[in-house]
Write an enzyme that holds these catalytic residues in place. Structure first.
Site, PDB file in Angstrom:
ATOM      1  CD  GLU A  13     -34.839  -4.465  17.197  1.00 38.37           C
ATOM      2  OE1 GLU A  13     -34.551  -5.654  17.401  1.00 38.37           O
ATOM      3  OE2 GLU A  13     -34.966  -3.993  16.049  1.00 38.37           O
TER       4      GLU A  13
ATOM      5  CD  GLU B  95     -30.974  -7.697  16.850  1.00 35.47           C
ATOM      6  OE1 GLU B  95     -29.911  -7.096  17.042  1.00 35.47           O
ATOM      7  OE2 GLU B  95     -31.938  -7.657  17.641  1.00 35.47           O
TER       8      GLU B  95
END
Length: 643
Positions: A54, A34
């Site tokens: 995630e 990210e």
């Protein structure tokens, strides 16, 4: 927590007045990727792993990943990477546009610095991922893709919130722009972190990593010995599965059988196992050929003179196992580990006739052994730390999660879960519908209910295991006539296509109404219905009456020190019994439900239906003292450790 997503990734990096380039090597999974996507370019070393896993922890990417990945890759590919937590390599990332260039490791920093200078001098484009829309397609296309993804998420993850939440947040960004998407993502992330699902999955994640820490084994400076060649005795379902697990991990295997017909059958099963791994994309053709070349069949012990470990996987017969162990002790080198894959027999009995008791250990695989990830390593009081360490190490080599347990009937997993089938049978004899029970246990999150599971494993197994536990724990077993009656009625579950369900090739198992008279007959013989009438019971109570006795037995396993720590039993219940990982494992789940509620319920049922439900001393102490079941035992409690 500072707001990393907006403050750092958007304001400081992406909107920076200077170009920022990410140099990526090794692993960029989750936050690492990210951060890189917030930069103006990404340069990677070869074979770098990129992904956003995630969702496996019950949350969604929280630093802008739900917004930037679709903008860099396109919506469909981004959904696949997030929903299935599937990483890609930098080579694929380059093809898809996630990575700008791949350069050798030693040139990574040099090239990345030059790239930043090139951006500032306008020789390379200055791109802010959050502002891109070229790969998203039209709004109506995006909505179609998201709709299909929602249907898929319902199938693969029906009981958890994070998959749908992830799609909602992606949709927000597509409709209202990337920055709004980032704001919604941060809000939803904070909500998901607090859910029981996330707490359960995070617990399982760390619990799995804890299993490799064993006091007086992994902390005393021992070095594991290299295991190059393994012998497996018995080529039945378990033996062939175990042999498959070793050869696909590049370890030589000698498979021994009693005659050439059985040996041929075992070899064929192994070949079929390997082929199915190829068909399912888990193994390449070349690797499959190499694996099969590492297998050698044998009818005697002449090839055992240089093996590092033997695993006995014959039928559960004490005299047979004792005979085999005294033979292999003579045939194998003095360093060789002598392991048994018994699922219930006391290892002290197995090794009674040998003099090398420090090398005797249990290697309990779960069926099918080349697929199920759990390996229970069973130690006796005499097993050496070296043998335990060696088996743990080779367990990891063959991609299993090893859990070290003490020696008792059923060890940790089968022992804790033996009341599972028992309580289901009690409920049936109290008048509850078999198919209702199975349906409720499936919706709780197990892959199938207890009766479909019986059909699958075969009634012979249920009868044999039932006997073992009835002998070991006569005070808390329910003797049901049902399985004998099913066998008399010509049923043997999936094996002959007829059990509680009908099994036909190419269609899902469906309830068999003709089994109901057999169940009625069993109810009549058992005669445990209060006043001869079926009990009235809610769905919630059915699930609790089946799983709380499991919690109760798990408490005894903890009290007797059969496992090193409560979280090991959680790992074992998830990997060995397919207890839903998002519920954190059997002990973690019981702590969420509340030990007091478990204790009060069992006490109430034991008064109504007998001693099977009687709460254990450990559960009573924890419930009345307000102590979690998972809290370590205090040294003063005089725990009778089997470790």
């Amino acid at each position: 927590m500072p707001d990393v997503s907006v403050e750092l990734v958007v304001n400081t990096i992406e909107d920076c007045k200077k170009p920022v380039v990410a140099a990526v090597e090794g692993l960029a999974l989750g936050g690492g990727l990210e951060l890189a996507m917030g930069c103006h370019a990404r340069i990677a070393a070869p074979k770098t792993q990129l992904g956003l896993p995630e969702l496996t922890l019950g949350v969604i990417p929280g630093f802008g990943g739900t917004q930037r990945l679709p903008r860099l890759l396109g919506l469909s590919k981004a959904i696949e990477i997030m929903l299935f937590s599937k990483p890609i390599m930098s080579e694929e990332g380059k093809k898809l546009g996630l990575i700008d260039a791949i350069v050798p490791s030693q040139e990574l920093l040099k090239v990345s610095r030059q790239w930043a200078l090139d951006i500032s001098e306008r020789r390379k484009p200055w791109l802010r991922s959050l502002h891109r829309t070229d790969k998203i397609g039209s709004l109506s296309e995006a909505r179609e893709v998201l709709k299909a993804a929602r249907q898929q998420a319902k199938k693969i993850a029906p009981n958890v919130p994070q998959h749908q939440a992830c799609l909602d947040v992606m949709e927000e960004g597509i409709i209202h722009g990337g920055y709004n998407g980032v704001l919604k993502e941060a809000k939803v992330f904070k909500e998901l972190v607090m859910t029981e699902t996330s707490k359960g999955l995070v617990h399982v994640f760390f619990a799995q990593r804890m299993t490799s820490k064993i006091p007086k084994v992994t902390d005393v400076g021992l070095k594991p010995r290299h295991i190059k060649k393994v012998a497996v005795i018995g080529g039945g379902l378990m033996g062939s599965g175990i042999a498959t697990a070793f050869i696909v991990s590049n370890i030589h295997v000698v498979l021994k059988e009693i005659n050439s017909e059985y040996l041929q059958k075992g070899t064929k099963t192994i070949e079929a196992n390997v082929r199915s791994l190829v068909t399912r994309g888990k193994l390449t053709r070349d690797k499959a050929d190499k694996a099969l070349s590492m297998l050698k069949g044998a009818l005697d012990y002449s090839d055992f003179k240089d093996v590092d470990m033997v695993i006995e996987a014959v039928i559960e017969s004490v005299p047979l196992k004792q005979k085999i162990f005294s033979e292999i002790e003579k045939a194998c080198p003095p360093h060789c580990i002598l392991a048994s894959n018994t699922s219930t027999i006391d290892l002290n009995l197995v090794g009674e006739k040998t003099s090398s008791q420090d090398r005797i250990i249990g290697a309990h695989f779960f069926s099918p052994a080349h697929i199920m990830p759990l390996l229970e390593i069973v130690r006796t009081e005499k097993t050496s730390a070296q043998a335990i360490l060696d088996l743990m190490t080779v367990g990891k080599t063959i991609k299993k999660v090893p859990v070290v347990v003490g020696n008792c009937t059923g060890f940790a997993v089968n022992r804790a879960f033996f009341p599972y089938t028992q309580s289901a049978l009690i409920l049936v004899h109290l008048g509850v519908d078999v198919f209702r029970i199975d349906k409720l246990i499936s919706s709780f999150g197990l892959p199938m209910g207890p009766f479909q599971l019986q059909d699958l494993s075969g009634y012979g197994v249920a009868l044999a295991v039932g006997k073992e536990f009835a002998n070991a724990f006569p005070d808390r077993t329910f003797q049901s006539p049902l399985i004998d009656l099913l066998v008399k009625d010509g049923r043997n579950g999936k094996t002959n296509g007829k059990g509680y369900y009908i099994y036909e090739k190419g269609s899902k198992p469906r309830p068999d109404p003709s089994v109901l008279p057999v169940i009625e007959e069993s109810r009549r013989l058992a005669n445990i219905m209060p006043n001869g009438k079926p009990i009235n019971i809610t769905d919630k109570e059915i699930v609790e009456m089946i799983l709380f006795p499991v919690v109760n037995e798990a408490c005894r396993v903890l009290d007797e020190g059969v496992v090193v720590r409560a979280s090991d039993l959680d790992t074992a219940s998830v990997l060995g019994m397919s207890f839903p990982s998002y519920r954190g494992g059997i002990v973690f789940w019981a702590d969420l439900v509340g030990p007091k509620h478990v204790y009060d319920s069992l006490k109430k049922w034991s008064q109504r239906f007998g001693d099977f439900y009687k709460p254990s001393k450990f559960l009573e102490e924890r419930a009345t003292g307000g102590i979690p079941l998972s809290a370590p035992a205090s040294s003063s409690s005089g725990s009778r450790s089997r470790m």
